[in-house]
Design a protein around this motif. Structure first.
Motif, PDB file in Angstrom:
ATOM      1  N   THR A 556       0.644  -1.180  -0.126  1.00  0.00           N
ATOM      2  CA  THR A 556      -0.139  -0.247  -0.078  1.00  0.00           C
ATOM      3  C   THR A 556       0.441   1.715  -0.014  1.00  0.00           C
ATOM      4  N   ARG A 574      -3.839   6.508   2.581  1.00  0.00           N
ATOM      5  CA  ARG A 574      -4.172   5.772   1.532  1.00  0.00           C
ATOM      6  C   ARG A 574      -4.054   7.218   0.300  1.00  0.00           C
ATOM      7  N   THR A 575      -2.502   6.613  -0.469  1.00  0.00           N
ATOM      8  CA  THR A 575      -2.556   7.291  -1.880  1.00  0.00           C
ATOM      9  C   THR A 575      -1.984   6.499  -3.665  1.00  0.00           C
ATOM     10  N   TYR A 576      -2.543   7.103  -4.066  1.00  0.00           N
ATOM     11  CA  TYR A 576      -2.367   5.887  -5.586  1.00  0.00           C
ATOM     12  C   TYR A 576      -1.559   5.990  -6.684  1.00  0.00           C
ATOM     13  N   ASP A 578       1.774   8.113  -8.634  1.00  0.00           N
ATOM     14  CA  ASP A 578       2.130   7.368  -9.590  1.00  0.00           C
ATOM     15  C   ASP A 578       3.836   7.884  -9.490  1.00  0.00           C
TER      16      ASP A 578
END
Length: 780
Positions: A556, A574-576, A578
């Motif tokens: 995660t 939480r992060t996505y 890139d």
């Protein structure tokens, strides 16, 4: 294995990436007859051990003869039997005890299971019992261990420090009275600040044992000290290092460093990822070693090879284990994907044991791991090991590679190079990996900042007297005087002489951390999660958990939204994203005291000095960088507190004539900056350390010298001996650094020669040409 290597060569996406190959031949085992206690021999035979290797026999006989022993043989060479046999024999004879110390609880658990099974084979009536004593036991469980009075006690240096030595005279008299053998497993791990701390813990241990065994001595009688048995990976100075850590005479040690266990051939591939045009550069950036290792890992799993990738950090292991599983799913390999995991020291003990047993049993087909799995935990033999970047030392590379190999079957090891200097140096000079001597381990029990804390701890354990300088060295009288003046020690005149006792109410042992020089820790807490993710020392938290930092954990990604230094808590969500983040910083160095100086080996007009210094560091901001290409996407400023480090440094100054000459060749400040980077990058080639253990600073004019000056400093408070070692070998370091620059094919400087991933100034300015000219003027 040859078929697999040929198959890899035929893959179009691997074209030209094998920079070098070596096959290290296997060998047949050689055995020796050892007369064993009949009961011990029967137990070993029941466990399938019919013969002892010659090196095991040599070590057993040396221990029986009363020698201290260093057993420095490769992974999976059966080192544990060399101390198990004498430990059991001594326990059978008259319940003499053995203390086993290992740096990780996972090792303790692994050894405890093996030794307990052997002890059970001897029967209850034998009196041989094995117990572990670690911080993971409850209070009642610890009481049960002491009540059982085991003859073999397994513990960590942390528990020895916190939970045994402070209570030696109240709870452990039964153990120390009969202590015959002290086993230090993985002694090569006791280096740097950790090794310096452990060396002082062991001096306290020696002192406590001496007090127990000295009770009732007559005039002129000597105290029989326990024997030390030190197990080590292959390092350049095994006896010297073991003696430094244990506080024993190096002449008392017998060295056993030639393995006679059977092995199969090991096929090494030195794998250099391709470069790609990133725009504007003459050479282009090299493809990430992580990405290339991931593809190789997935291919090997599909070929049916059980494989472990060793990588540099917890964050990388977690991220790329997840991406590898995703890649296998994309290929339709759902079962293989389910058998991929990440192994690192921050995992809970249950999860680590689950992964270890999965490797042994075959349900886990592949792991991404930090060097936590490099230690002697039993995971069976693997088919292949992939090194995601050079581990930084030849010792580490061969320790990790040693995990590959099932008996005499062939094994595959692929070293996938990063674009860092050491990696690319080895791609161009493979003989340096396979033919040169291993690095030397360094620790410093005379560290001025650590010694007073351990002297206080020793006083809390048992009163001090002037003779304790035999344990704590020549600094001891001054340290005691300072502590007495500060009111932390109380002086007493007795009929037996002067004594000092601890004057405080607390526990000096619990006021220091053995694993870090920084006792302040920051808790990482994710939103919507009860348990903290991890804890980090303050310095690491400022670097890795500042506001805006991207932090990876167990597959995660998190972004740090707040760093509360008032309560020592970092908040994450939480992060996505890139991208990844990298800090920027400013540094300056103040010279407090010059300790010694000498001319550079090849130039009388260039002075090299060893000094006590203070390094001041201010993190000023951070960069966001594209996950795939490393391209800078943006920068932000940060307002964080300045940190300082009192340590040891070597530095050298350039004469005005040389400075003026170099200024005519290009960017002088960029040249000395590039030379500093390159010299630091090769430091681990001679000494057992990590790149982060060494720091540097270059300046066209320094106020202390009034000249152009390049500093290389220990990254730990008080220093651990690295700067001193570099000072002694400065000529060799300069020569090797020049070789690095001359062998790199870039024109203006690249990550393979002068750019550093740890530079806080974003590698600006750098001038490879001026750096090369400087080193040509300095190198032999």
């Amino acid at each position: 294995m040859d078929e697999t290597i040929d198959w890899l060569r035929e893959r179009p996406y691997y074209d030209g990436q094998i920079a070098a190959e070596r096959t290290l031949p296997g060998r047949d085992a050689t055995f020796a007859d050892v007369e064993l206690d009949a009961r011990v021999g029967s137990v070993l035979e029941s466990a399938g051990i019919d013969n002892l290797y010659s090196h095991q026999a040599e070590a057993i006989n040396a221990i029986r003869d009363g020698d201290d022993v260093v057993l420095a043989t490769p992974t999976a060479s059966g080192k544990s039997l060399a101390y198990t046999v004498p430990a059991f024999e001594r326990a059978l004879e008259d319940r003499r005890t053995t203390l086993y110390v290992a740096p990780q609880v996972a090792l303790i658990n692994d050894q405890a299971e093996t030794l307990s099974e052997l002890a059970r084979g001897l029967g209850f009536a034998s009196g041989v019992t094995v117990d572990r004593y670690t911080g993971r036991l409850s209070r009642s469980q610890k009481e049960d261990v002491r009540e059982r009075q085991p003859t073999v006690l397994l513990t960590t240096p942390d528990m020895l420090h916190y939970g045994i030595l402070p209570h030696a005279h109240r709870l452990w008299e039964w153990f120390f009275d009969r202590l015959e053998t002290i086993v230090l497993d993985e002694v090569h791990e006791y280096r740097g600040i950790f090794g310096s701390q452990i060396a002082l813990v062991l001096r306290r241990l020696n002192r406590v044992v001496q007090r127990f065994k000295g009770d009732g001595r007559g005039p002129g009688e000597t105290v029989e000290q326990p024997q030390y048995v030190c197990c080590s990976a292959t390092i350049g100075n095994p006896v010297e290092h073991a003696a430094t850590v244990t506080g024993q005479d190096p002449d008392a040690f017998t060295l056993v460093d030639r393995s006679t266990a059977a092995t199969g051939p090991t096929h090494w591939l030195l794998w250099n990822p391709p470069t790609y045009d990133h725009g504007g550069g003459t050479m282009g950036r090299r493809k990430s070693s992580h990405t290339e290792a991931k593809r190789l890992f997935v291919d090997l799993l599909q070929r049916g090879l059980q494989t472990v990738v060793f990588t540099s950090s917890r964050q990388v292991a977690e991220r790329y284990a997840t991406e590898s599983a995703d890649a296998l799913v994309d290929r339709g390999e759902h079962d293989l994907a389910a058998g991929v995991g990440a192994y690192q020291a921050a995992l809970g003990s249950d999860r680590r044991r689950e992964l270890e047993s999965g490797l042994r049993e075959g349900s886990i087909r592949g792991l991404w791991s930090t060097n936590a799995l490099e230690l002697g935990v039993d995971i069976g033999g693997l088919d292949a090991v992939v090194l995601d970047g050079y581990p930084g030392t030849r010792m580490g590379a061969f320790q990790q590679a040693g995990r590959a190999g099932r008996g005499t079957d062939p094994a595959l090891v692929a070293l996938v190079a990063s674009e860092d200097q050491l990696d690319q140096y080895l791609m161009s000079n493979p003989d340096a990996l396979f033919e040169q001597e291993p690095e030397r381990a360094i620790s410093n029990p005379d560290n001025e900042q650590l010694l007073p804390r351990h002297v206080l701890a020793a006083a809390r354990e048992n009163w001090l007297n002037p003779d304790d300088d035999a344990h704590f060295g020549t600094r001891f009288p001054a340290v005691v005087s300072d502590l007495e003046a500060a009111g932390e020690l109380q002086r007493r005149e007795t009929d037996s002489g002067i004594r000092w006792t601890y004057a405080g109410d607390g526990s000096p042992q619990h006021e220091m951390s053995l694993r870090s020089a920084d006792d302040r820790e920051i808790t990482l807490q994710a939103r919507n999660r009860e348990d903290p993710i991890a804890t980090l020392p303050l310095g690491d938290a400022l670097r890795d958990a500042h506001p805006g930092a991207i932090y990876h954990h167990q597959g995660t990604s998190y972004e740090v939204t707040d760093l509360d230094l008032g309560h020592d808590v970092a908040t994450l969500q939480r992060t996505y994203a890139d991208y990844y983040t990298k800090v920027l910083h400013d540094k300056e160095i103040t010279v407090e005291r010059d300790r010694e100086e000498k001319p550079f080996p090849t130039r009388e007009d260039v002075t090299v000095r060893l000094a006590d210094v203070t390094m001041h560091k201010q993190i000023t901001g951070f960069e966001r960088r594209d996950r795939s290409s490393g391209e800078v996407l943006g920068r932000e400023s940060l307002d964080l507190p300045e940190t300082s480090l009192e340590t040891t440094a070597l530095y050298y100054t350039l004469p005005p004539a040389l400075t003026r000459h170099l200024e005519t060749l290009g960017d002088f400040a960029g040249g000395i900056h590039a030379a500093e980077h390159a010299m630091i990058s090769l430091f681990p080639f001679e000494f057992l350390c990590d790149r982060r253990d060494i720091g540097g600073l270059s300046t066209p004019i320094h106020p202390h010298t009034d000249r152009s000056t390049i500093f290389i400093y220990d990254g730990y408070p008080g220093g651990v001996g690295l700067a001193e070692s570099g000072y002694e070998t400065i000529g060799d370091l300069a020569s090797r650094t020049l070789e690095l620059l001359q062998s790199c094919g870039c024109a203006d400087g690249c990550p393979a020669c002068v750019q550093s991933p740890h530079c806080g100034n974003a590698n600006e300015p750098l001038d490879k040409g001026v750096a090369t000219a400087l080193l040509e003027a300095l190198a032999e």
